[in-house]
Design a protein around this motif. Sequence first.
Motif, PDB file in Angstrom:
ATOM      1  N   ALA A  22      -7.717   3.696   3.711  1.00  0.00           N
ATOM      2  CA  ALA A  22      -7.103   2.586   2.972  1.00  0.00           C
ATOM      3  C   ALA A  22      -6.132   3.077   1.895  1.00  0.00           C
ATOM      4  CB  ALA A  22      -8.181   1.680   2.391  1.00  0.00           C
ATOM      5  N   THR A  23      -6.268   2.549   0.689  1.00  0.00           N
ATOM      6  CA  THR A  23      -5.300   2.850  -0.366  1.00  0.00           C
ATOM      7  C   THR A  23      -5.194   4.343  -0.659  1.00  0.00           C
ATOM      8  OG1 THR A  23      -5.874   0.750  -1.361  1.00  0.00           O
ATOM      9  CG2 THR A  23      -4.648   2.288  -2.736  1.00  0.00           C
ATOM     10  N   ASP A  24      -6.324   5.022  -0.648  1.00  0.00           N
ATOM     11  CA  ASP A  24      -6.310   6.460  -0.933  1.00  0.00           C
ATOM     12  C   ASP A  24      -5.463   7.207   0.090  1.00  0.00           C
ATOM     13  OD1 ASP A  24      -8.018   5.923  -2.997  1.00  0.00           O
ATOM     14  OD2 ASP A  24      -9.831   6.512  -1.907  1.00  0.00           O
ATOM     15  N   LEU A  25      -5.644   6.846   1.329  1.00  0.00           N
ATOM     16  CA  LEU A  25      -4.878   7.476   2.403  1.00  0.00           C
ATOM     17  C   LEU A  25      -3.383   7.203   2.244  1.00  0.00           C
ATOM     18  CD1 LEU A  25      -4.596   8.873   5.157  1.00  0.00           C
ATOM     19  CD2 LEU A  25      -5.327   6.739   6.239  1.00  0.00           C
ATOM     20  N   ARG A  26      -3.087   5.943   1.957  1.00  0.00           N
ATOM     21  CA  ARG A  26      -1.676   5.570   1.773  1.00  0.00           C
ATOM     22  C   ARG A  26      -1.037   6.346   0.640  1.00  0.00           C
ATOM     23  NH1 ARG A  26      -1.515  -0.850   1.893  1.00  0.00           N
ATOM     24  NH2 ARG A  26      -1.819  -0.468  -0.307  1.00  0.00           N
ATOM     25  N   GLN A  27      -1.815   6.562  -0.423  1.00  0.00           N
ATOM     26  CA  GLN A  27      -1.266   7.298  -1.565  1.00  0.00           C
ATOM     27  C   GLN A  27      -0.850   8.706  -1.173  1.00  0.00           C
ATOM     28  OE1 GLN A  27      -2.477   7.227  -5.442  1.00  0.00           O
ATOM     29  NE2 GLN A  27      -3.438   5.228  -5.445  1.00  0.00           N
ATOM     30  N   LEU A  28      -1.682   9.357  -0.370  1.00  0.00           N
ATOM     31  CA  LEU A  28      -1.358  10.724   0.034  1.00  0.00           C
ATOM     32  C   LEU A  28      -0.145  10.754   0.954  1.00  0.00           C
ATOM     33  CD1 LEU A  28      -4.956  12.114   0.564  1.00  0.00           C
ATOM     34  CD2 LEU A  28      -3.286  12.910  -1.124  1.00  0.00           C
TER      35      LEU A  28
ATOM     36  N   MET B 242       2.253   8.595   1.088  1.00  0.00           N
ATOM     37  CA  MET B 242       3.449   8.273   0.299  1.00  0.00           C
ATOM     38  C   MET B 242       3.837   9.433  -0.614  1.00  0.00           C
ATOM     39  SD  MET B 242       4.972   5.456   0.915  1.00  0.00           S
ATOM     40  CE  MET B 242       4.581   4.614   2.444  1.00  0.00           C
ATOM     41  N   ALA B 243       2.849  10.154  -1.138  1.00  0.00           N
ATOM     42  CA  ALA B 243       3.165  11.313  -1.993  1.00  0.00           C
ATOM     43  C   ALA B 243       3.961  12.341  -1.195  1.00  0.00           C
ATOM     44  CB  ALA B 243       1.881  11.932  -2.531  1.00  0.00           C
TER      45      ALA B 243
ATOM     46  N   ALA C 262       4.576   7.956 -12.632  1.00  0.00           N
ATOM     47  CA  ALA C 262       3.524   8.325 -13.586  1.00  0.00           C
ATOM     48  C   ALA C 262       2.643   7.136 -13.950  1.00  0.00           C
ATOM     49  CB  ALA C 262       4.154   8.929 -14.848  1.00  0.00           C
ATOM     50  N   ASN C 263       3.268   5.950 -14.037  1.00  0.00           N
ATOM     51  CA  ASN C 263       2.528   4.786 -14.532  1.00  0.00           C
ATOM     52  C   ASN C 263       2.365   3.683 -13.491  1.00  0.00           C
ATOM     53  OD1 ASN C 263       2.660   6.031 -17.174  1.00  0.00           O
ATOM     54  ND2 ASN C 263       4.825   5.386 -17.208  1.00  0.00           N
ATOM     55  N   ASN C 264       2.673   3.993 -12.245  1.00  0.00           N
ATOM     56  CA  ASN C 264       2.697   2.937 -11.217  1.00  0.00           C
ATOM     57  C   ASN C 264       3.424   1.707 -11.736  1.00  0.00           C
ATOM     58  OD1 ASN C 264       1.411   4.211  -9.084  1.00  0.00           O
ATOM     59  ND2 ASN C 264      -0.629   3.693  -9.850  1.00  0.00           N
ATOM     60  N   ASP C 265       4.531   1.948 -12.411  1.00  0.00           N
ATOM     61  CA  ASP C 265       5.190   0.891 -13.166  1.00  0.00           C
ATOM     62  C   ASP C 265       6.190   0.128 -12.294  1.00  0.00           C
ATOM     63  OD1 ASP C 265       6.313  -0.747 -15.016  1.00  0.00           O
ATOM     64  OD2 ASP C 265       7.265   0.841 -16.184  1.00  0.00           O
TER      65      ASP C 265
ATOM     66  N   LEU D 280       2.940   1.080  -2.546  1.00  0.00           N
ATOM     67  CA  LEU D 280       1.578   1.519  -2.870  1.00  0.00           C
ATOM     68  C   LEU D 280       0.843   0.498  -3.716  1.00  0.00           C
ATOM     69  CD1 LEU D 280       1.906   5.316  -3.641  1.00  0.00           C
ATOM     70  CD2 LEU D 280       0.575   4.210  -1.841  1.00  0.00           C
ATOM     71  N   VAL D 281       1.579  -0.074  -4.687  1.00  0.00           N
ATOM     72  CA  VAL D 281       0.930  -0.974  -5.644  1.00  0.00           C
ATOM     73  C   VAL D 281       0.707  -2.351  -5.032  1.00  0.00           C
ATOM     74  CG1 VAL D 281       1.222  -2.150  -7.869  1.00  0.00           C
ATOM     75  CG2 VAL D 281       1.769   0.294  -7.654  1.00  0.00           C
ATOM     76  N   THR D 282       1.704  -2.820  -4.272  1.00  0.00           N
ATOM     77  CA  THR D 282       1.628  -4.203  -3.785  1.00  0.00           C
ATOM     78  C   THR D 282       1.212  -4.290  -2.326  1.00  0.00           C
ATOM     79  OG1 THR D 282       3.908  -4.254  -2.980  1.00  0.00           O
ATOM     80  CG2 THR D 282       3.562  -4.794  -5.313  1.00  0.00           C
TER      81      THR D 282
END
Lengths: 232, 232
Positions: free
Chosen positions: B74-80, B82-83, B140-143, B207-209
Amino acid sequence: MRRAFTEELQFISDQLVEMTRLTSTALDRATTALLTADLELAEAVISADDTIDLVRRDLDSRAVDVLARQQPVATDLRQLVMAMRMSSDLERMGDLARHVAKLTRLRYPHKVLRGPLEPMFTRMAEVAEDLVAEAGRIIANNDVEAVPQLLVTDDEMDELHREVFRTLLADDWGHGVEAAIDATLLSRYYERFGDHAVSIAQRVVYLVTGEWPEEDLHIEERMDVSRVEPLG
Amino acid sequence: MRRAFTEELQFISDQLVEMTRLTSTALDRATTALLTADLELAEAVISADDTIDLVRRDLDSRAVDVLARQQPVATDLRQLVMAMRMSSDLERMGDLARHVAKLTRLRYPHKVLRGPLEPMFTRMAEVAEDLVAEAGRIIANNDVEAVPQLLVTDDEMDELHREVFRTLLADDWGHGVEAAIDATLLSRYYERFGDHAVSIAQRVVYLVTGEWPEEDLHIEERMDVSRVEPLG
């Protein structure tokens, strides 16, 4: 589980090969449109690029899905990561074909290319299509033996890129600055298209051998203006 | 396990932010070298690009390692995933700064830019550095709130790109074809640098939305010659 995974990987590999066909067709049609100032064909190439983007998105979703469901490690994991990078290369190749079509549309009803440039770009397109066809075979068969030949083919692309610059800078270039700017951008699009095919081949080498090809540490050199411009 | 994973993700995010600093510095120094025909500085930028490539490689190895060891979903996988894409964008931005430095070296001891182009490229570099700094803060801030401002900043980059073409095509451009070719390539390097910053910001939005920004379906349009050339 293992069998399902193997089938998933095969499907992803097939989709990558399909993307090499789609990008090759896109560049072939874009080049025809460019050389004949065919607005309708240029528009068709521009629209068709959405298909390539969708195949890429579908492929990446599947790869992420397989990562989540099958939790692969080692070689299996590397294959999925590399497949996503190859799909990114191929999507970008589609974008570059679309750039050629858009420049064609921008100059319509005039031809973009002047004077002695037409045969050079005709040849550039042939070389670019050879490169992506070779990349497709390398993906399909994990055929790392074919990679040196692909690099030789890419050398011809670099030589053509140099030839374009020589033509633009020759004393008898009489077609002005706008035509030179257009040819500069076009030449870079074709060269970059070839570079992405090289990049794909090198990713397969990495998958098969576990080692990055020596050259890859400076892979970007292949697309470097100062390497291809004989202007020093 | 969860804590270790969170720490790994934080490290990877920090490395991405570090890469935004490195690429910003690279472009800043490359631009100074370009504007002052400083060969030594150009060489330094070219050498320093290896550092960016190494950070990228290290980051990607770690991401693959975390995928293998922690088996995120899920989100964790997507984060990697996308990184790894962001690191690819940032490596490419480093390459583009190096391209600017290499063109500087190629023309040394002459300056690459002629006539009225210097202030335009001075401003392009400032805008590009703003873009990558904004991208760094967004990572840095998922801004995601800061993304619209980044797109506005990128519009200025596109306008500068158009201004370069207008200058090259004006009747009073008296600096010949070679200088026009150089400026065409340079302008494209800066514009592409900005496009990659936009791409990074949009990956954070995803990632955020969980949704790709509307614009992204045609993200490549932002870098399309026919959108930025006022030559139709």
